[in-house]
Design a protein around this motif. Sequence first.
Motif, mmCIF file in Angstrom:
data_model
loop_
_atom_site.group_PDB
_atom_site.id
_atom_site.type_symbol
_atom_site.label_atom_id
_atom_site.label_comp_id
_atom_site.label_asym_id
_atom_site.label_seq_id
_atom_site.Cartn_x
_atom_site.Cartn_y
_atom_site.Cartn_z
ATOM 1 N N MET A 84 -48.062 34.756 1.588
ATOM 2 C CA MET A 84 -46.527 34.747 2.057
ATOM 3 C C MET A 84 -46.569 35.256 3.567
ATOM 4 O O MET A 84 -45.529 35.206 4.056
ATOM 5 N N CYS B 104 -45.660 33.255 6.385
ATOM 6 C CA CYS B 104 -44.167 32.703 6.153
ATOM 7 C C CYS B 104 -43.380 33.526 6.980
ATOM 8 O O CYS B 104 -43.084 34.451 6.436
ATOM 9 N N VAL B 105 -43.087 33.156 8.051
ATOM 10 C CA VAL B 105 -42.305 34.093 9.227
ATOM 11 C C VAL B 105 -40.974 33.841 8.704
ATOM 12 O O VAL B 105 -40.352 32.896 8.537
ATOM 13 N N GLY B 106 -40.069 34.978 8.738
ATOM 14 C CA GLY B 106 -38.743 34.898 8.294
ATOM 15 C C GLY B 106 -38.065 34.178 9.585
ATOM 16 O O GLY B 106 -38.350 34.686 10.790
ATOM 17 N N ARG B 107 -37.253 33.198 9.432
ATOM 18 C CA ARG B 107 -36.452 32.555 10.500
ATOM 19 C C ARG B 107 -35.081 32.806 10.634
ATOM 20 O O ARG B 107 -34.276 32.598 11.534
ATOM 21 N N GLY C 294 -27.276 31.750 9.760
ATOM 22 C CA GLY C 294 -25.938 31.640 8.989
ATOM 23 C C GLY C 294 -24.821 32.284 9.790
ATOM 24 O O GLY C 294 -23.552 32.545 9.611
ATOM 25 N N GLN C 295 -25.418 33.111 10.855
ATOM 26 C CA GLN C 295 -24.353 33.965 11.504
ATOM 27 C C GLN C 295 -23.627 33.118 12.834
ATOM 28 O O GLN C 295 -24.256 32.198 13.320
ATOM 29 N N ARG D 270 -31.572 18.792 5.794
ATOM 30 C CA ARG D 270 -31.770 20.189 5.120
ATOM 31 C C ARG D 270 -30.657 20.144 4.187
ATOM 32 O O ARG D 270 -29.356 19.973 4.432
ATOM 33 N N VAL E 285 -28.712 29.007 4.774
ATOM 34 C CA VAL E 285 -28.779 30.582 4.662
ATOM 35 C C VAL E 285 -27.668 31.329 5.393
ATOM 36 O O VAL E 285 -27.578 31.098 6.546
ATOM 37 N N PHE E 286 -27.239 32.201 4.598
ATOM 38 C CA PHE E 286 -26.080 33.116 5.142
ATOM 39 C C PHE E 286 -26.845 34.746 4.856
ATOM 40 O O PHE E 286 -26.912 35.166 3.688
ATOM 41 N N ASP E 287 -27.327 35.288 6.127
ATOM 42 C CA ASP E 287 -27.800 36.414 5.861
ATOM 43 C C ASP E 287 -27.511 37.591 6.890
ATOM 44 O O ASP E 287 -27.390 37.184 8.237
ATOM 45 N N ARG F 147 -19.091 28.160 6.846
ATOM 46 C CA ARG F 147 -19.436 28.696 8.178
ATOM 47 C C ARG F 147 -17.927 29.026 8.903
ATOM 48 O O ARG F 147 -17.865 30.285 9.480
ATOM 49 N N GLU G 162 -32.608 15.601 -9.247
ATOM 50 C CA GLU G 162 -33.777 14.955 -10.055
ATOM 51 C C GLU G 162 -34.288 15.847 -11.020
ATOM 52 O O GLU G 162 -35.525 16.248 -10.334
ATOM 53 N N LEU H 182 -43.408 24.819 -6.522
ATOM 54 C CA LEU H 182 -44.160 23.958 -5.742
ATOM 55 C C LEU H 182 -44.758 22.878 -6.578
ATOM 56 O O LEU H 182 -44.915 21.385 -6.491
ATOM 57 N N ASP I 198 -37.921 22.901 2.005
ATOM 58 C CA ASP I 198 -37.656 24.139 2.353
ATOM 59 C C ASP I 198 -37.676 24.978 1.315
ATOM 60 O O ASP I 198 -37.179 25.026 0.310
ATOM 61 N N LEU I 199 -38.590 26.093 1.665
ATOM 62 C CA LEU I 199 -38.895 27.066 0.748
ATOM 63 C C LEU I 199 -38.292 28.375 1.046
ATOM 64 O O LEU I 199 -38.593 28.985 2.145
ATOM 65 N N CYS J 31 -38.598 32.506 -0.503
ATOM 66 C CA CYS J 31 -39.026 33.503 -1.382
ATOM 67 C C CYS J 31 -38.387 34.807 -1.019
ATOM 68 O O CYS J 31 -38.631 35.316 0.056
ATOM 69 N N ARG K 17 -39.528 35.660 4.195
ATOM 70 C CA ARG K 17 -40.774 34.545 3.734
ATOM 71 C C ARG K 17 -39.608 33.298 3.490
ATOM 72 O O ARG K 17 -39.051 32.825 2.430
ATOM 73 N N ARG K 18 -39.827 32.529 4.641
ATOM 74 C CA ARG K 18 -39.009 31.345 4.630
ATOM 75 C C ARG K 18 -40.123 30.274 5.172
ATOM 76 O O ARG K 18 -40.605 30.508 6.131
ATOM 77 N N LEU K 19 -40.021 29.032 4.746
ATOM 78 C CA LEU K 19 -41.116 28.152 5.216
ATOM 79 C C LEU K 19 -40.457 26.782 5.119
ATOM 80 O O LEU K 19 -40.077 26.252 3.945
ATOM 81 N N SER K 20 -41.023 26.006 6.161
ATOM 82 C CA SER K 20 -40.689 24.531 5.962
ATOM 83 C C SER K 20 -42.186 23.820 5.716
ATOM 84 O O SER K 20 -43.099 24.062 6.363
#
Lengths: 251, 251
Positions: free
Chosen positions: A240, A243-246, A250-251, B32, B36-38, B64, B149, B175, B193-194, B196, B206-209
């Motif tokens: 993990m 896995c860079v936070g992107r 949302g802002q 997509r 994400v709203f953070d 948004r 599904e 996964l 799109d993951l 964690c 921790r976000r990953l495509s």
Amino acid sequence: VTYCVGLLMDAGLVLLSDTRTNAGVDQVSTFRKMAVFDRPGERVLVLLSSGNLAVTQSLVGVLRERCVDAGPNLWTVRDMFEAARHVGDVLREIHARDAPALAKFNIEFVVSFLLGGQIRGEAPRLFQVYAAGNFIEASPDTPYLQIGESKYGKPILDRVFTWQSSLEDATKCALVSMDSTLRSNLSVGMPLDLLCYARGSLRVERRLSIDADNPYFNTLRRQWGEHLRQGFREIPALDMEHCVGRGTEGQ
Amino acid sequence: VTYCVGLLMDAGLVLLSDTRTNAGVDQVSTFRKMAVFDRPGERVLVLLSSGNLAVTQSLVGVLRERCVDAGPNLWTVRDMFEAARHVGDVLREIHARDAPALAKFNIEFVVSFLLGGQIRGEAPRLFQVYAAGNFIEASPDTPYLQIGESKYGKPILDRVFTWQSSLEDATKCALVSMDSTLRSNLSVGMPLDLLCYARGSLRVERRLSIDADNPYFNTLRRQWGEHLRQGFREIPALDMEHCVGRGTEGQ
């Protein structure tokens, strides 16, 4: 709901069905969904049913009735294709008789069937008959057919079953497929009806009713569950930290 | 079709979605389905969408839009329950606006959503929002929710995922669940799109495509497939000689 699966391969046929029926969650019963028509040395036909129980029982009843009549029936059809057409024809008669009455109670004519077997003179064949009486046939490219609650049990079929599988492997595969379905859907239930048919035998030699106490099936379920959990543990975890936070889309 | 899964556990949340959309088999695209709203240190909200793409994109767009208005929005809701209610309310507005026009073209308003996240002051929570704007919440007894599904990928969740699972195990499980779905349904597709989310972190770390070339996911798929085939081989065969033919029921 129901789960029935038919596996066709070079070595023969495996047919497996559960026996749970339900009309709402508080009316659950056990009915056999496998009907066998066999004349040793001459033909073996196996019908698996899914859907409205009154309709599927009607179909089996009328098919047996025809067997003592003079007209076309499962003892006189020349080959499996004709057998599938006969099943479709009888189903259309039942539709003509019952569907209008059912419609008055908003009950849809929802049924489907697997018909597998062998008639002397040709190889074993496997068909799926739809509510409209039309049908499709399994082939080396698509060697299995499912009716009812089919999705939970499909991944293992896609992974391990092929036209070249042995009868033993196909039987195991059908039972693992059923196990996944039993675990994920309460409305599919024991006992199971299993029939393994060896190409060319033209008789029912291996047929088994598997209930909740069956030691082989319980061992298979336990071992398969342990294999899955162990295999799962052996897969390394995703790193993990890579896995860079992107951030803040949302802002 | 789509497959999205959300796993809620003591340790946090894992959210995973595919990106395939299709309107008929000859109109397949990649969109997509994770929004994400953070606000780091304050709240992380993740919305996964399934169903009519115009409706799901409208929902995200209006959510948004509201975020820059004075009224209630995802930045101002007090807790995740209020956030789910807000999503449901906005969905009802979109329904009021669009459903009559869609109905003229016989297009049903079929959508569903997963909303997971954490707002400072409470634990992470996970909701499923239905097309009618009502919703249910995951709990330690039912710690995962799926939309789209969902059946192919359900057995592995039922077998290995629990409220006590680690974030790493939950990620692997999501996964593997996606892998089963990808194998059995062509209309679910890469990239994935993951996200964690570790409980209490209040930020997206921790976000990953995951695309078709991702070495970790490809290793996971290969190893899992090998484990399944090997585990399958290790299960003993049913001793068919003990299955007595029960003969001639059909005659």
